[in-house]
Design a protein around this motif. Structure first.
Motif, PDB file in Angstrom:
ATOM      1  N   LEU A 142       0.828  -1.204   0.000  1.00 35.38           N
ATOM      2  CA  LEU A 142       0.000   0.000   0.000  1.00 35.38           C
ATOM      3  C   LEU A 142       0.864   1.256   0.000  1.00 35.38           C
ATOM      4  CD1 LEU A 142      -2.752  -1.273   2.415  1.00 35.38           C
ATOM      5  CD2 LEU A 142      -3.173  -0.391   0.123  1.00 35.38           C
ATOM      6  N   LYS A 146       1.060   3.928  -2.914  1.00 39.95           N
ATOM      7  CA  LYS A 146       0.273   5.017  -2.319  1.00 39.95           C
ATOM      8  C   LYS A 146      -1.207   4.645  -2.238  1.00 39.95           C
ATOM      9  CE  LYS A 146       3.524   8.461  -3.894  1.00 39.95           C
ATOM     10  NZ  LYS A 146       4.155   7.628  -4.956  1.00 39.95           N
ATOM     11  N   GLY A 147      -1.478   3.375  -2.054  1.00 39.55           N
ATOM     12  CA  GLY A 147      -2.862   2.932  -1.881  1.00 39.55           C
ATOM     13  C   GLY A 147      -3.682   2.911  -3.161  1.00 39.55           C
ATOM     14  N   GLN A 148      -3.032   3.138  -4.287  1.00 41.51           N
ATOM     15  CA  GLN A 148      -3.766   3.215  -5.550  1.00 41.51           C
ATOM     16  C   GLN A 148      -3.307   2.128  -6.509  1.00 41.51           C
ATOM     17  OE1 GLN A 148      -5.452   6.264  -6.845  1.00 41.51           O
ATOM     18  NE2 GLN A 148      -5.016   7.747  -5.239  1.00 41.51           N
ATOM     19  N   PRO A 149      -4.220   1.626  -7.307  1.00 39.19           N
ATOM     20  CA  PRO A 149      -3.813   0.667  -8.334  1.00 39.19           C
ATOM     21  C   PRO A 149      -2.845   1.335  -9.310  1.00 39.19           C
ATOM     22  CG  PRO A 149      -6.200   0.720  -8.113  1.00 39.19           C
ATOM     23  CD  PRO A 149      -5.668   1.857  -7.313  1.00 39.19           C
ATOM     24  N   PHE A 151      -1.747   1.560 -13.039  1.00 42.23           N
ATOM     25  CA  PHE A 151      -2.239   1.232 -14.378  1.00 42.23           C
ATOM     26  C   PHE A 151      -1.179   1.537 -15.417  1.00 42.23           C
ATOM     27  CE2 PHE A 151      -6.041   3.030 -12.121  1.00 42.23           C
ATOM     28  CZ  PHE A 151      -6.578   1.808 -11.813  1.00 42.23           C
ATOM     29  N   VAL A 240      -3.820  -6.610 -15.826  1.00 45.40           N
ATOM     30  CA  VAL A 240      -3.260  -5.453 -16.523  1.00 45.40           C
ATOM     31  C   VAL A 240      -3.056  -4.265 -15.591  1.00 45.40           C
ATOM     32  CG1 VAL A 240      -3.338  -4.397 -18.804  1.00 45.40           C
ATOM     33  CG2 VAL A 240      -4.930  -6.191 -18.259  1.00 45.40           C
ATOM     34  N   GLN A 243      -2.341  -4.082  -8.229  1.00 45.02           N
ATOM     35  CA  GLN A 243      -3.320  -3.608  -7.252  1.00 45.02           C
ATOM     36  C   GLN A 243      -2.884  -3.986  -5.849  1.00 45.02           C
ATOM     37  OE1 GLN A 243      -7.369  -4.144  -8.205  1.00 45.02           O
ATOM     38  NE2 GLN A 243      -7.063  -3.625 -10.359  1.00 45.02           N
ATOM     39  N   THR A 245      -4.425  -4.134  -3.243  1.00 52.16           N
ATOM     40  CA  THR A 245      -5.399  -4.905  -2.473  1.00 52.16           C
ATOM     41  C   THR A 245      -5.625  -6.293  -3.056  1.00 52.16           C
ATOM     42  OG1 THR A 245      -7.108  -3.917  -3.816  1.00 52.16           O
ATOM     43  CG2 THR A 245      -6.697  -2.919  -1.677  1.00 52.16           C
ATOM     44  N   SER A 246      -4.917  -6.637  -4.101  1.00 52.36           N
ATOM     45  CA  SER A 246      -5.158  -7.957  -4.683  1.00 52.36           C
ATOM     46  C   SER A 246      -4.549  -9.041  -3.800  1.00 52.36           C
ATOM     47  CB  SER A 246      -4.584  -8.021  -6.099  1.00 52.36           C
ATOM     48  OG  SER A 246      -3.197  -7.860  -6.049  1.00 52.36           O
TER      49      SER A 246
END
Ligand SMILES: Nc1ncnc2c1ncn2[C@@H]1O[C@H](COP(=O)(O)OP(=O)(O)OP(=O)(O)O)[C@@H](O)[C@H]1O
Ligand SMILES: Nc1ncnc2c1ncn2[C@@H]1O[C@H](COP(=O)(O)OP(=O)(O)OP(=O)(O)O)[C@@H](O)[C@H]1O
Ligand SMILES: [Mg+2]
Ligand SMILES: [Mg+2]
Lengths: 321, 503, 287, 321
Positions: A142, A146-149, A151, A240, A243, A245-246
């Motif tokens: 995380l 920074k807590g973001q996926p 991409f 793709v 994440q 949180t995955s």
């Protein structure tokens, strides 16, 4: 008399080992009857193996740990960490493809080595070490992302886990096969493999027989970590993106595959193909229920029941022998 | 260079501030059998564990071939040429016999460190050869799980001997095997001696010591008492050095009037284990069962007790048939079984001496399910005193006790349950001479009190000394019944090694 | 670390901090705090209502100046918030309503139902009122899932020729949505549109559909306007996503709370509009 | 000599057992120093105990299971099921308060009994049985509640877990204390408790000693299920609703509390107060990090590390004796 005893043991052993395979076949055939057109299609069967692959890879590493008498709860978090690391190095025009591959595998390996050192030298129960590292590594994933996926990965990166080999075999299936083959070989044919069983069977005796228990332990957690790193890379490619949180509760699925496959939680016994069947079983159930369009609530009911019944069949089969 | 193969000088060791080894000296010449004797808890095993790097020592030096060595793990000791047959059997149950034999020194096709490929076939072949050399009939492909205690002990012996070591420690190697295997072992030891191997031999069986030892060292309460050649030490003298007083090793057989039939077994059968066994046992009687390794004696008594379910036949207690399906039923009928394998079936190694001893009797020490701790403590203390169990405290974990004392805990646990019919499977396994005598006296007392005793022992003199009657088993069948007036070593051996069926 | 009670501190209680939406909301709140020159502490409940209750209790205990909360559950927090309000702490609820509005001083946000309604209406329109749809749902029993899914079915009441052929939870998770969609596609059942409760799952469905080379046949819809979803809308791969105006919610939420703490009057309900984003207006929202 | 040895052993034993308590005190004092006004307030300390209560109750049941050599993964799902059942019978004007209380406890008990039967008679590894029932029971909770939270409970129902006793002691703390006291008593003073240890210590020895291992096993899972039912009731009261998604991964926290408290995963050993300290430790860490305003991603990092370090201190402490 001696030879007859030998034959009996062999027959008994193979039947015993077939228990879960039989249960698996029962589930498979039932689903084939219920959905002859959709489920039983070769394309769908390959699809199932594909869906089993990532869990199968995790379960393979987990199998080493469980046979050695431990448990590794951190694999789900490692999947997330290595996934975000991989994705962050896979933006177009930045690094060659090998960089995310190597870095994510290394991240997994490093986590595994630390787990192993904690268990072997810290003398802390593996449940605690890996529960702690599960939390820590999730935090790292995380923080790193920074807590973001993450991409925007390259097409090559995406192609890693998509695509097919030999015409119509999903490439993920090939990875799974290769990893299984290597693991099976290591576990059954090498000195190291035998010692993993010995450590799980009786640590003190293994030590007294001259086995370096600490080294074996560090190695099993390293293998598990490395494979989790690879699984994270493949998952990031498959979805793709990286994440943070995955991989939540992936450890449970991996452990379930191993235990369904007949590996004892207390260590020292179990076969590699059991784990493969366990992973396939979990994927088959999920796929079959989706295809039969069973409502989500009832899926839970049925999934849980099938797992229990399958293992019950296995156990009863063994006992009646 | 020193003439000694091995020297241990001024060894000290304490556990929790209690000294268990105090300034011990011990040495070994090449080609020598040096026996190490002493009461249960004297410190024999601990001294050997220090040598193997299993325990660390608090003080002292160890010299191997005149050079100081410091083993931190058994791995180092093994590679320096020291092997050990451990007292406590701790097999890896889910391994094949051949694999187990070569664990830690696997035979490989190529040498590539940990990823070398194990040559499974060669291991099986090697195992077969080793078994043939030693006349042991075990299938190397079997799982360790399926072996009897005696067979596991044989495996441990073969494992240690086949290591090509300079020094072999044998910590009570014969506690579970019978005379036939003991002979084979001694043959092997003599072979090893000619090769210059030094052997440290620990045993409580005085006959064995006088037969095989060149020198003898006696320990008592963690202190060195003396070392001398075997010729200079008579059996009586050794015992006196060990226990500090004289013990006549005679069997205190008491004559008791036999009462009614307490236990009757009719046509009991368990396929592949034993066939249609019938016998009866009367109050006040001590009945022995003799046999060789794998004769099926242990399986028979385990079935009587309800651990295994018989396929045919019945068991009657005081003339009434009982349904044997669980040991609970046997215990309710006031039967006790002192099992052969203390770590697997006799003890809960994860708890204390006190909780082990009171366990069977627990519900009698409780009211409405609530344990009366004072009563429990009192009963346990009585038993500990009676059997002279040596432990730091009743709250000590039972696995910190010496092997012999662990065995006494099993005895205490079952005797506390005040049984009427007592079945003992190798009750004196690993017990020192003094304590053995205590147990013999106890058996006499039990008989005198009208209890019925069924006793399996691989020490034939023990059976001859204590029993009113002996039955023999071989290959799962009853092969003979010998009354006391016909007791002789030869007669018993004859029936015990008789393999043809007696119709 | 400094002690929390040294100066006036506001608390921002967020249900979790593990996706783009919650990150954006947090950033909006903390950014606004800097702008206003107030101190804000962020509490993460990790999706556990019991934990969020505990955090509120802890904060009230320490004399927090005001509570801005994105609640984990619509009703579970009510007593804790009511207790806080009773203790004189101002309470503003952001993004997601609670069941008893009197437990808070003000609500700033949106209604899940509305986003679901917009999403499904768009899909139904694109389908021309007939065809087969499949729903990917959030965790069963979660408020977002319930609100949006209820709206789907309400919209469909006006479209009798649209059939729901599949409906399955994928727990907000991309890889689960991917596997579920792969399985659906194996059945050969014709699917014309996949409507997902959020963008994470929509992206998983998109991947499965693309891998099966069926993007020309299946339309995909999501909610949240995450960066990758916006990019996919721009490329024409994702039909629609819906923005919750997250940043506005966070900023207005904190502003409202600070006003309350200063004794000013505020509206008891401040609704922020959703924005439907498709190929026509996506450029305004791309970063 | 005998008495001096005895005394020494006692000292050693108590020091050994104090290991985790010391680690706990270290954590507590550190937090008190870092936050003397907020953390160290008596009200906050009581608050921590309250927050530890529900996990503490689950952990108490889990302790029985783990000491007996098993594991119970289903407790989190039981919390959800009994919670929705309780809430659905707690609407105003329908049933007296006793109905939801009894029904939720019974639901937990029934689930526990079934788990126990599966483990004891099915001979299936407890991991599999309870993994299966975890999934099944979650499905039941969702089906029962139609996937929706159940609102609108009575004030009395809400008061069950709110409110205070003796002035300022939260009522939840009282429940926790009572359950702990009973469990401690059962575990240490009764024949049954002793048998639970024996079954976990050596199942075969226990059987040979006349214990019905099956009965003991069924009982431990029943206790765990019953306590999970009670925890579900209290959670429903605390969050004033029954939520079919509540209790997710509560089993991990419960297991963690037990293992941190020094109970061995392989069964046969462990003390009740270890479990209490374990549950308190988890609550203290959560509360302390919140109060210190550690950002949530770093909280994960620190939490994981504290757990590992605490158990490391415990283990090292034991060894240095
Ligand atoms: N790990 C340990 N922890 C505590 N005490 C121990 C431990 N190992 C041995 N002891 C104690 O050391 C003493 C010596 O034990 P040891 O096993 O060496 O005796 P032994 O001479 O081999 O006896 P036996 O003939 O019964 O095998 C005993 O009092 C025993 O309780
Ligand atoms: N050659 C063999 N290979 C493998 N297993 C054997 C062999 N001979 C006997 N057994 C096993 O040994 C057991 C019978 O031994 P049991 O322990 O009952 O005999 P015993 O007379 O008490 O001898 P022991 O002194 O070995 O205890 C059975 O489980 C049997 O299957
Ligand atoms: Mg010994
Ligand atoms: Mg025997």
């Amino acid at each position: 008399m001696k030879t007859s005893a030998k034959k009996k043991t062999l027959k008994w052993n193979s039947l015993r080992e077939l228990g879960i395979l039989l249960a698996f076949i029962v589930v498979l055939v039932t689903l084939m009857i219920l959905s002859p057109t959709a489920f039983a299609k070769p394309a769908n069967l390959l699809n199932i193996v594909k869906q089993a692959s990532i869990n199968g890879i995790l379960a393979t590493g987990m199998m080493f740990v469980i046979i050695s008498g431990g448990i590794d709860l951190s694999v789900g978090s490692i999947v997330a960490l290595s996934g975000v690391i991989a994705a962050s190095f896979a933006h177009p025009g930045e690094y060659p493809l090998i960089v995310p591959i190597v870095l994510s595998a290394l991240a997994g390996l490093a986590a595994g080595v630390l787990n192993g050192v904690g268990v072997a030298y810290g003398n802390i129960p593996s449940f605690i070490v890996t529960l702690g590292s599960m939390t820590i590594i999730r935090g790292l994933a995380l923080i790193y992302s920074k807590g973001q996926p993450i991409f925007g990965v390259t097409d090559e990166f995406e192609a890693l886990a998509s695509g097919f080999a030999f015409g119509s075999i999903p490439i993920l299936v090939i990875y799974f096969l290769i990893i299984t083959a290597i693991s099976a070989f290591v576990l059954t044919k090498t000195v190291y493999g035998r010692r993993v069983y010995a450590v799980g069977g009786n640590e003190i005796t293994a030590k007294v027989s001259g086995v370096s228990v600490k080294r074996i332990k560090i190695a099993v957690y390293s293998i598990s970590g490395l494979l989790a790193g690879v699984a994270g890379l493949l998952l990031a490619s498959r979805i793709v993106s990286g994440q943070p949180t995955s991989g939540q509760s992936y450890e449970l699925d991996a452990i379930a595959a191993v235990i369904i496959g007949g590996v004892s939680m207390s260590g020292g016994s179990g076969k590699w193909y059991g784990t493969v069947i366990g992973a396939l079983m979990i994927a088959v159930i999920g796929n079959g229920l989706d295809i039969l369009n069973v409502s989500s609530h009832f899926q839970l009911l049925i999934k849980g029941s099938i797992i229990i019944v399958a293992v019950l069949l296995d156990v009863k089969g063994k006992r009646n022998q | 260079m020193s003439e000694f193969l091995l020297e241990m000088r001024n060894i000290d060791k304490s556990f929790f501030q209690v000294k268990i080894l105090d300034d011990i000296n011990f040495d070994l010449l090449p080609g020598e059998v040096h026996a190490l004797v002493g009461e249960n808890g004297a410190g024999k095993s601990s001294l050997m564990k220090i040598l193997m790097g299993i325990y660390s020592r608090d003080a002292g030096t160890i010299l191997l071939d005149g050079e100081e060595v410091n083993f931190h793990t058994p791995r180092e000791a093994l590679s320096a040429g020291i092997a050990m047959i451990p007292q406590e059997l701790n097999p890896i149950l889910d391994m094949q016999v051949a694999e187990y034999l070569f664990i830690g020194r696997e035979i490989t096709h190529t040498n590539m460190g940990p990823v070398s490929i194990v040559d499974h076939k060669a291991q099986i072949e090697q195992a077969k050869n080793l078994f043939e050399d030693t006349g042991v009939d075990i299938n190397p492909r079997h799982l360790m799980r399926n072996l009897s205690v005696a067979q596991i002990q044989l495996i441990e012996i073969i494992k240690a001997i086949s290591l090509d070591s300079k020094v072999i420690i044998m910590d009570e190697p014969t506690s579970a095997i019978t005379f036939k295997e003991v002979d084979t072992l001694f043959e092997q030891i003599r072979k090893l001696k000619t090769k210059g191997v030094g052997i440290i031999y620990i045993s409580h069986k005085m006959e064995e010591i006088s037969e095989i030892a060149d020198r003898i060292t006696v320990l008592r309460d963690g202190k060195w008492i003396g070392t001398d050649t075997a010729q200079n030490l008579s059996k009586e003298k050794i015992i006196k050095m060990m226990v500090g007083r004289e013990i006549k090793e005679v069997y205190p057989k008491v004559k008791v009037e036999l009462g009614d039939v307490a236990l009757e077994v009719r046509d009991l059968l368990l396929k592949d284990k034993f066939q249609k066994i019938s016998f009866s046992l009367r109050n006040g009687e001590v009945l022995g069962i003799a046999g060789l390794v794998g004769a099926g004696r242990s399986e028979l008594v385990e079935t009587i007790f309800g651990i295994s379910k018989p396929e045919f036949g019945e068991v009657l207690v005081h003339g009434k048939p009982i349904k044997i399906q669980h040991p609970m039923v046997a215990i309710r009928n006031k039967i006790a079984l002192i099992t052969e394998d203390r770590s697997a079936t006799g003890l809960n190694l994860k708890t204390t001496v006190e909780h082990n001893i009171s366990f069977v009797q627990l519900s009698k020490l409780a009211r409405f399910g609530f344990i009366n701790n004072k009563l429990e403590r009192k009963k346990v203390e009585q038993m500990v005193g009676k059997l002279r169990i040596k432990a730091f405290s009743l709250k000590s974990m039972v696995n910190s006790l010496s092997g012999g004392n662990q065995q006494k805990v099993v005895l205490a646990k079952w005797l506390l349950s005040e049984p009427e019919i007592i079945i003992m499977d190798e009750p004196t396994r690993g017990i020192d001479v003094g304590a053995k005598r205590d147990i013999y006296l106890l058996i006499g007392e039990l008989a005198k009190a009208g209890k019925a005793v069924l006793m399996i022992s691989s020490e034939i003199p023990e059976l001859i000394g204590l029993c009113d009657r002996i039955i023999t088993m071989a290959g799962g069948r009853l092969t003979g019944e010998i009354p006391r007036d016909r007791f002789s070593q030869e007669e018993i051996m004859h029936y015990a090694s008789k393999f043809e069926v007696r119709e | 670390a400094k002690d929390a009670s040294e100066e006036k501190t506001f608390g921002f209680f967020i249900s979790h901090q593990t996706n783009a939406f919650t990150s954006e909301l947090t950033a909006a709140v903390t950014g606004k705090a800097e702008e206003l020159g107030v101190k804000v502490t962020v509490y993460d409940a990790e999706k556990d209502p019991a934990k969020q209750i505990s955090q509120i209790e802890n904060a009230v205990n320490q004399g927090i100046a005001g509570i801005l909360i994105e609640p984990v559950s619509v009703d579970g927090l009510v007593p804790a918030l009511a207790a806080a309000k009773e203790a004189g702490v101002p309470v503003v609820v952001v993004n997601q309503r609670i069941s008893d509005e009197s437990a808070a001083d003000s609500f700033v946000g949106v209604e899940h139902y509305t986003s679901g309604f917009m999403e499904m209406t768009a899909a139904a329109g694109d389908l021309g009122g007939e065809g087969n749809v499949a729903f990917l749902l959030g965790p069963l029993g979660s408020d977002g899932q319930i609100g949006r899914t209820t709206a789907y079915y309400d919209v469909l009441k006006d479209y009798p020729d649209i059939n729901v052929v599949f409906e399955q939870t994928a727990n907000w998770v991309t890889e689960e949505a991917l596997a579920v969609t792969e399985n659906w596609l194996q059945t050969g059942t014709e699917i014309d549109a996949i409507v997902a409760n959020n963008d994470g799952m929509a992206m998983g469905a998109l991947k499965a559909v693309e891998d099966a080379q069926m993007l020309d046949k299946i339309l995909i819809y999501g909610v949240d306007a995450t960066p990758d979803a916006l990019a996919a809308v721009k490329d024409g791969r994702l039909k629609v996503t819906i923005s919750q105006n997250t940043t506005t919610q966070g900023q207005v939420g904190l502003e409202t709370l600070v006003k309350l703490a200063n004794g000013e009057e505020v509206e008891s309900e401040i609704l922020v509009d959703f924005v439907l984003i498709d190929i026509n207006n996506v450029d305004e929202y791309l970063p």
